[in-house]
Design a protein around this motif. Structure first.
Motif, PDB file in Angstrom:
ATOM      1  N   MET A   1       0.843  -1.171   0.000  1.00 17.80           N
ATOM      2  CA  MET A   1       0.000   0.000   0.000  1.00 17.80           C
ATOM      3  C   MET A   1       0.891   1.239   0.000  1.00 17.80           C
ATOM      4  N   LEU A   2       0.523   2.194  -0.803  1.00 17.67           N
ATOM      5  CA  LEU A   2       1.281   3.439  -0.873  1.00 17.67           C
ATOM      6  C   LEU A   2       0.907   4.355   0.273  1.00 17.67           C
ATOM      7  N   THR A   3       1.891   4.977   0.830  1.00 16.13           N
ATOM      8  CA  THR A   3       1.607   5.964   1.868  1.00 16.13           C
ATOM      9  C   THR A   3       1.510   7.328   1.211  1.00 16.13           C
ATOM     10  N   THR A   4       0.640   8.112   1.730  1.00 13.20           N
ATOM     11  CA  THR A   4       0.484   9.457   1.191  1.00 13.20           C
ATOM     12  C   THR A   4       1.174  10.441   2.111  1.00 13.20           C
ATOM     13  N   ALA A   5       1.681  11.469   1.514  1.00 17.54           N
ATOM     14  CA  ALA A   5       2.346  12.509   2.306  1.00 17.54           C
ATOM     15  C   ALA A   5       1.300  13.304   3.076  1.00 17.54           C
ATOM     16  N   ALA A   6       1.694  13.789   4.216  1.00 18.23           N
ATOM     17  CA  ALA A   6       0.797  14.629   5.000  1.00 18.23           C
ATOM     18  C   ALA A   6       0.504  15.901   4.223  1.00 18.23           C
ATOM     19  N   PRO A   7      -0.705  16.412   4.359  1.00 15.57           N
ATOM     20  CA  PRO A   7      -1.014  17.650   3.642  1.00 15.57           C
ATOM     21  C   PRO A   7      -0.125  18.781   4.149  1.00 15.57           C
ATOM     22  N   PRO A   8       0.189  19.721   3.281  1.00 18.62           N
ATOM     23  CA  PRO A   8       1.046  20.822   3.725  1.00 18.62           C
ATOM     24  C   PRO A   8       0.380  21.620   4.837  1.00 18.62           C
ATOM     25  N   PRO A  10      -0.940  24.708   6.817  1.00 19.13           N
ATOM     26  CA  PRO A  10      -1.416  26.035   6.395  1.00 19.13           C
ATOM     27  C   PRO A  10      -0.401  27.125   6.760  1.00 19.13           C
ATOM     28  N   ARG A  11      -0.419  28.196   6.011  1.00 19.86           N
ATOM     29  CA  ARG A  11       0.535  29.291   6.185  1.00 19.86           C
ATOM     30  C   ARG A  11       0.556  29.796   7.629  1.00 19.86           C
ATOM     31  N   MET A  12      -0.598  30.074   8.195  1.00 17.07           N
ATOM     32  CA  MET A  12      -0.642  30.643   9.548  1.00 17.07           C
ATOM     33  C   MET A  12      -0.136  29.650  10.588  1.00 17.07           C
ATOM     34  N   ALA A  13      -0.395  28.376  10.385  1.00 16.49           N
ATOM     35  CA  ALA A  13       0.119  27.368  11.325  1.00 16.49           C
ATOM     36  C   ALA A  13       1.634  27.336  11.287  1.00 16.49           C
ATOM     37  N   ALA A  14       2.201  27.378  10.088  1.00 14.61           N
ATOM     38  CA  ALA A  14       3.661  27.368   9.960  1.00 14.61           C
ATOM     39  C   ALA A  14       4.278  28.617  10.585  1.00 14.61           C
ATOM     40  N   LEU A  15       3.637  29.756  10.378  1.00 12.19           N
ATOM     41  CA  LEU A  15       4.166  31.000  10.948  1.00 12.19           C
ATOM     42  C   LEU A  15       4.032  31.005  12.469  1.00 12.19           C
ATOM     43  N   ALA A  16       2.953  30.425  12.981  1.00 13.54           N
ATOM     44  CA  ALA A  16       2.777  30.345  14.440  1.00 13.54           C
ATOM     45  C   ALA A  16       3.834  29.439  15.066  1.00 13.54           C
ATOM     46  N   VAL A  17       4.181  28.353  14.378  1.00 12.44           N
ATOM     47  CA  VAL A  17       5.247  27.469  14.881  1.00 12.44           C
ATOM     48  C   VAL A  17       6.560  28.224  14.922  1.00 12.44           C
ATOM     49  N   ARG A  18       6.841  28.990  13.888  1.00 11.58           N
ATOM     50  CA  ARG A  18       8.077  29.786  13.888  1.00 11.58           C
ATOM     51  C   ARG A  18       8.074  30.786  15.039  1.00 11.58           C
ATOM     52  N   ASP A  95      -7.792  29.062   9.077  1.00 10.75           N
ATOM     53  CA  ASP A  95      -6.470  29.674   8.916  1.00 10.75           C
ATOM     54  C   ASP A  95      -5.338  28.831   9.493  1.00 10.75           C
ATOM     55  N   VAL A  96      -5.578  28.229  10.637  1.00 13.18           N
ATOM     56  CA  VAL A  96      -4.500  27.534  11.346  1.00 13.18           C
ATOM     57  C   VAL A  96      -4.571  26.017  11.158  1.00 13.18           C
ATOM     58  N   LEU A  97      -5.749  25.445  11.287  1.00 13.46           N
ATOM     59  CA  LEU A  97      -5.873  24.001  11.161  1.00 13.46           C
ATOM     60  C   LEU A  97      -5.994  23.544   9.709  1.00 13.46           C
ATOM     61  N   GLY A  98      -6.389  24.470   8.835  1.00 14.11           N
ATOM     62  CA  GLY A  98      -6.484  24.137   7.419  1.00 14.11           C
ATOM     63  C   GLY A  98      -7.734  23.374   7.038  1.00 14.11           C
ATOM     64  N   THR A  99      -8.763  23.476   7.838  1.00  9.85           N
ATOM     65  CA  THR A  99     -10.019  22.798   7.529  1.00  9.85           C
ATOM     66  C   THR A  99     -11.158  23.800   7.626  1.00  9.85           C
ATOM     67  N   THR A 100     -12.165  23.587   6.853  1.00 12.98           N
ATOM     68  CA  THR A 100     -13.335  24.457   6.947  1.00 12.98           C
ATOM     69  C   THR A 100     -14.358  23.798   7.847  1.00 12.98           C
ATOM     70  N   THR A 101     -15.169  24.596   8.459  1.00 15.88           N
ATOM     71  CA  THR A 101     -16.189  24.043   9.344  1.00 15.88           C
ATOM     72  C   THR A 101     -17.185  23.203   8.562  1.00 15.88           C
ATOM     73  N   TRP A 102     -17.443  23.559   7.312  1.00 19.56           N
ATOM     74  CA  TRP A 102     -18.357  22.763   6.492  1.00 19.56           C
ATOM     75  C   TRP A 102     -17.770  21.386   6.221  1.00 19.56           C
ATOM     76  N   ALA A 103     -16.481  21.316   5.984  1.00 20.31           N
ATOM     77  CA  ALA A 103     -15.853  20.024   5.729  1.00 20.31           C
ATOM     78  C   ALA A 103     -15.992  19.121   6.944  1.00 20.31           C
ATOM     79  N   GLN A 104     -15.793  19.684   8.123  1.00 24.96           N
ATOM     80  CA  GLN A 104     -15.943  18.899   9.350  1.00 24.96           C
ATOM     81  C   GLN A 104     -17.387  18.435   9.505  1.00 24.96           C
ATOM     82  N   LEU A 105     -18.338  19.317   9.234  1.00 25.93           N
ATOM     83  CA  LEU A 105     -19.752  18.975   9.355  1.00 25.93           C
ATOM     84  C   LEU A 105     -20.092  17.841   8.386  1.00 25.93           C
ATOM     85  N   HIS A 106     -19.597  17.921   7.171  1.00 17.55           N
ATOM     86  CA  HIS A 106     -19.855  16.866   6.190  1.00 17.55           C
ATOM     87  C   HIS A 106     -19.270  15.539   6.646  1.00 17.55           C
TER      88      HIS A 106
END
Length: 112
Positions: A1-8, A10-18, A95-106
């Motif tokens: 089975m192929l492993t998939t790379a983690a999604p990149p 989000p910009r704000m999450a990366a900047l917050a880590v920095r 902005d930070v988690l990279g998910t929309t609330t609609w996507a979570q609801l779906h």
């Protein structure tokens, strides 16, 4: 089975880590250590007082280094770089988690 790379991250999450790394490593332990700190503090206060939609739109167009400075100041003043999203859970999710609330609801609806 192929492993998939983690999604990149989000910009704000990366900047917050920095920003967390800058404060956590001791590179910046006080507000006056931030470059152009008086102007950045003024920007932070204006952003904090702005409506969530305006704040998010402004953060989206600012240069990465300016956002990092603002997040460092937020961390130093509020104990977290995420204080700019304290009144907008949906904005934080997008902005930070990279998910929309609609996507979570779906996902929840599809799971039931």
């Amino acid at each position: 089975m192929l492993t998939t790379a983690a999604p990149p991250r989000p910009r704000m999450a990366a900047l917050a880590v920095r920003a967390r790394n800058i404060v956590g490593s001791g590179l910046c332990t006080r507000t006056s250590a931030v470059p152009d700190w008086l102007a950045r503090l003024d920007q932070l206060e204006h952003l904090t007082a702005a409506a969530a939609a305006d704040r998010r739109a402004t953060l989206a167009i600012l240069d990465d280094q300016v956002v990092i400075d603002l997040l460092v100041l937020s961390y130093l003043r509020h104990g977290t770089p995420y204080a700019l999203w304290s009144d907008t859970l949906a904005g934080f999710a997008e902005d930070v988690l990279g998910t929309t609330t609609w996507a979570q609801l779906h996902r929840h609806l599809d799971a039931t």
